[in-house]
Design an enzyme around this catalytic site. Structure first.
Site, PDB file in Angstrom:
ATOM      1  N   ASN A  74      34.828 -14.840  48.896  1.00  0.00           N
ATOM      2  CA  ASN A  74      34.469 -15.464  50.161  1.00  0.00           C
ATOM      3  C   ASN A  74      33.887 -14.460  51.159  1.00  0.00           C
ATOM      4  OD1 ASN A  74      37.675 -14.953  50.150  1.00  0.00           O
ATOM      5  ND2 ASN A  74      36.872 -14.548  52.194  1.00  0.00           N
ATOM      6  N   SER A  77      40.596  -6.564  46.235  1.00  0.00           N
ATOM      7  CA  SER A  77      40.855  -7.798  46.976  1.00  0.00           C
ATOM      8  C   SER A  77      40.902  -7.494  48.468  1.00  0.00           C
ATOM      9  CB  SER A  77      42.185  -8.395  46.517  1.00  0.00           C
ATOM     10  OG  SER A  77      42.191  -8.654  45.128  1.00  0.00           O
ATOM     11  N   GLY A  78      41.058  -8.569  49.268  1.00  0.00           N
ATOM     12  CA  GLY A  78      41.185  -8.408  50.708  1.00  0.00           C
ATOM     13  C   GLY A  78      40.181  -9.211  51.501  1.00  0.00           C
ATOM     14  N   TRP A 136      37.658  -9.227  42.739  1.00  0.00           N
ATOM     15  CA  TRP A 136      39.057  -9.130  42.297  1.00  0.00           C
ATOM     16  C   TRP A 136      39.325  -9.715  40.918  1.00  0.00           C
ATOM     17  CZ3 TRP A 136      41.192 -14.086  42.068  1.00  0.00           C
ATOM     18  CH2 TRP A 136      40.696 -15.048  42.943  1.00  0.00           C
ATOM     19  N   GLU A 145      40.201 -12.047  52.848  1.00  0.00           N
ATOM     20  CA  GLU A 145      40.698 -12.771  54.020  1.00  0.00           C
ATOM     21  C   GLU A 145      40.933 -11.858  55.211  1.00  0.00           C
ATOM     22  OE1 GLU A 145      41.271 -15.041  50.449  1.00  0.00           O
ATOM     23  OE2 GLU A 145      42.025 -13.061  50.945  1.00  0.00           O
ATOM     24  N   ARG A 205      46.362  -8.136  36.865  1.00  0.00           N
ATOM     25  CA  ARG A 205      45.708  -8.863  35.779  1.00  0.00           C
ATOM     26  C   ARG A 205      45.443  -8.001  34.553  1.00  0.00           C
ATOM     27  NH1 ARG A 205      43.540 -10.914  40.602  1.00  0.00           N
ATOM     28  NH2 ARG A 205      44.401 -12.991  40.961  1.00  0.00           N
ATOM     29  N   ASP A 228      35.744 -21.329  50.955  1.00  0.00           N
ATOM     30  CA  ASP A 228      36.658 -20.414  50.262  1.00  0.00           C
ATOM     31  C   ASP A 228      36.539 -20.553  48.747  1.00  0.00           C
ATOM     32  OD1 ASP A 228      38.561 -18.370  50.057  1.00  0.00           O
ATOM     33  OD2 ASP A 228      40.221 -19.789  49.916  1.00  0.00           O
TER      34      ASP A 228
END
Length: 586
Positions: A278, A208-209, A260, A211, A149, A320
């Site tokens: 989440n 990120s991560g 993120w 999940e 991004r 989520d």
């Protein structure tokens, strides 16, 4: 052929030739300054003062200013002449997948990043490739959402976060690595997609991560050396403030709350505002409690890393609904009082009006901006939602809800115009989802979502999904809506002093220009792929340009394909492949 178009053709030819050069070209010894192309030879270092008060002709960070407005004071391109915009140049990135980076411009030099660990420096006027940096990835790299991004500028460096969770400092004039720093363990499913935030003399990133059972954080680094200065986790350890909102045991270690999307910043208080995603796992009944700071905005002291305040949108989050988009900093009116505001257009389908301070965040008002079936009401003092239990999925419990997991607005940023006093929202209205929780145990590097999707559906009476909305921040009222009949929207927003709002986000591959006051469509242009990235605008030698990164894929492709399964043939597939477009008046 006009001289401008002739130059554009020359620029494109140079780029195509340069693409064939070895990716390692940026790693060679730096050339003498006298031999550098003019935009780099004359490169002006980006100081803290310039970031605080950027010149109107430049776009020095992904949203231009720390408040996150996505607003430009340039007005050569206005609502009366925007229909005459023409393409000046186009440069392919040679990468597929979704492109989500805003072009950043300092003087005549443009910097962009792409999927697959690439940064490019371009002549902002001609499109000539000035340098290209590629970072080879480890063979066993883990990247669930392969995108980037954007970059940030500070001093004579370009800061870029590689997907494998490595922060990179590049020489802005040559593209050569100055230093690198591993931010997190990629083998434990941490990866980075955001643009670094440079503020208060520090370079900050998150990862990120969510999940995969990561523990979210924001970390700050020294821009000269790469030394880590502090690290603040968004899931508290036992004994830390907020830890009482988690079950006893070790669940905090895998609690999620990833960061993120790049935060916004208040220089008056030296506080940065970051959004979190989440929980781990997704289903709240597997982690009883409110689970701070999941699905929250956190106020972090840039000097120390201390969390000085927070607002949680969805306690015990189970849908989520990553609330990673940071609120914009805008002061607004309520009941005759000026409120030092934070305004967040959230994935949960609510527009949240908050109040910022030197720490604590206070709830002011919240109202749905799309169809929302989960919250029955909000507490008038705290803003805590009263959740309909039938709309909350759990382990072995199926629930349908609106908006669906993609949210009423996903990560693409809104824009705010101080002229109209409106915020501009890329909304998906009436698209709902179904989730059922399943038991899950943490295993390093394995999915920790614990959820099964039952697909998506549309709310009764829906005749379109994607739309652009404009809301007045002082009245809290929606002023206009522009619907997209056969497309969702993932269009990041840009507002200008010319009274124009620019955005992409649709499956027709177009960039659109709207009258900021009325919502009238004024201009559109078809690109080679769909546009998800934020547009930016700048001027060189007194001439204003519009720049945007085209390149569809990822979640926008997934949502569009899902709609095409619901309504066969109505939501066309979009070709992938990145390119940078620049437009100007003839």
């Amino acid at each position: 052929m006009s001289r401008l178009h002739h130059l554009a053709r020359i620029g494109i030819g140079i780029v195509v030739t340069a693409v064939l050069v070895s990716p390692l070209i940026a790693q060679r010894d730096a050339p003498p300054a006298a031999t550098l192309p003019a935009p780099l030879r004359d490169y002006r270092p980006v100081t803290a003062e310039r970031l605080l008060k950027p010149e109107e002709q430049n776009w020095l960070m992904i949203r231009r200013t720390y408040d996150g407005w996505g607003f430009s004071p340039l007005a050569e391109i206005d609502k009366d002449n925007v229909g005459r915009l023409q393409q000046v140049w186009r440069v392919p990135t040679d990468e597929l997948k979704v492109h989500e980076a805003a072009p950043v411009v300092n003087g005549g030099a443009m910097f962009i990043s792409t999927p697959n660990n690439q940064v490019m420096a371009l002549n902002a006027v001609t499109g000539e490739l000035l340098w290209r940096y590629r970072r080879p990835r480890p063979k066993d790299v883990f990247v669930l959402h392969d995108t980037n991004r954007g970059i940030s500028l500070y001093g004579d460096k370009v800061f870029y976060a590689a997907a494998e969770a490595v922060l990179v400092a590049l020489d802005a004039r040559t593209g050569k690595e100055v230093w690198t720093k591993t931010v997190a363990d990629n083998k434990s499913a941490y990866y980075i997609t955001l643009a670094p935030l440079v503020a208060g003399g520090k370079v900050m990133v998150g990862a990120s991560g969510g999940e995969f059972g990561v523990r979210g954080f924001v970390a700050a680094f020294d821009p000269d050396s790469g030394k880590e200065l502090w690290r603040t986790f968004t899931v508290p350890a036992p004994g830390e403030p907020g830890s009482e909102t988690w079950p006893k045991g070790d669940q905090w270690k895998t609690g999620g709350a990833p960061v993120w999307v790049t935060g916004n910043y208040d220089p008056d208080t030296n506080i940065a505002y970051w959004g979190t995603g989440n929980g781990g796992p997704w289903m709240g009944d597997q982690r009883p409690g409110d689970n701070l700071y999941v699905a929250s905005t956190v106020a972090i002291d840039v000097a120390t890393g201390q969390i000085k305040g927070h607002f949680q949108y969805n306690p015990n989050e189970s849908w989520d609904w990553d609330e990673v988009s940071p609120p914009i900093l805008v002061d607004y009116q309520r009941d005759g009082r000026t409120i030092k505001g934070l305004v967040n257009v959230a994935r949960d389908g609510y527009l949240w009006f908050l109040e910022r301070s030197n720490g604590p965040i206070r709830f002011v008002e919240g109202r749905p901006f799309v169809t929302q079936t989960v919250f029955r009401s909000l507490d008038a003092v705290t803003g805590r939602p009263d959740v309909d239990p039938a709309r909350k999925p759990g382990t072995g419990k199926r629930a349908d809800f609106c908006p669906g997991p993609h949210g009423g607005k996903n990560w693409p940023p809104v824009a705010f115009s101080p002229q109209t006093r409106m915020i501009y929202i890329p909304a998906n209205n009436g698209l709902c989802g179904i989730l059922t929780g399943v038991p899950v145990k943490y295993q390093k590097g394995r999915s920790f979502a614990g959820s099964q999707s039952g697909g998506q559906f549309t709310a009764p009476g829906v005749d379109h999904i994607g739309e652009v909305q404009a809301w007045n921040v002082d009245t809290g009222q929606k002023i206009w809506t522009y619907p997209y009949p056969t497309s969702p929207t993932w269009g990041s927003m840009l507002a200008t002093a010319g009274g124009v709002v620019f955005t992409g986000g649709t499956n027709d591959r177009k960039i659109h220009a709207f009258d900021a006051a009325s919502g009238k469509l004024l201009w559109e242009f078809v690109t080679t792929s769909g546009i998800v990235a934020p547009p930016s605008t700048f001027s060189v030698n007194g001439k204003q340009y519009l720049a945007v990164h085209s390149g569809w894929g990822g979640d926008p492709r997934g949502m569009n394909n899902g709609l095409n399964r619901l309504f066969p043939g109505q939501y066309p597939e979009v070709p992938e492949g990145g390119a940078v477009y620049v437009f100007a008046l003839p």
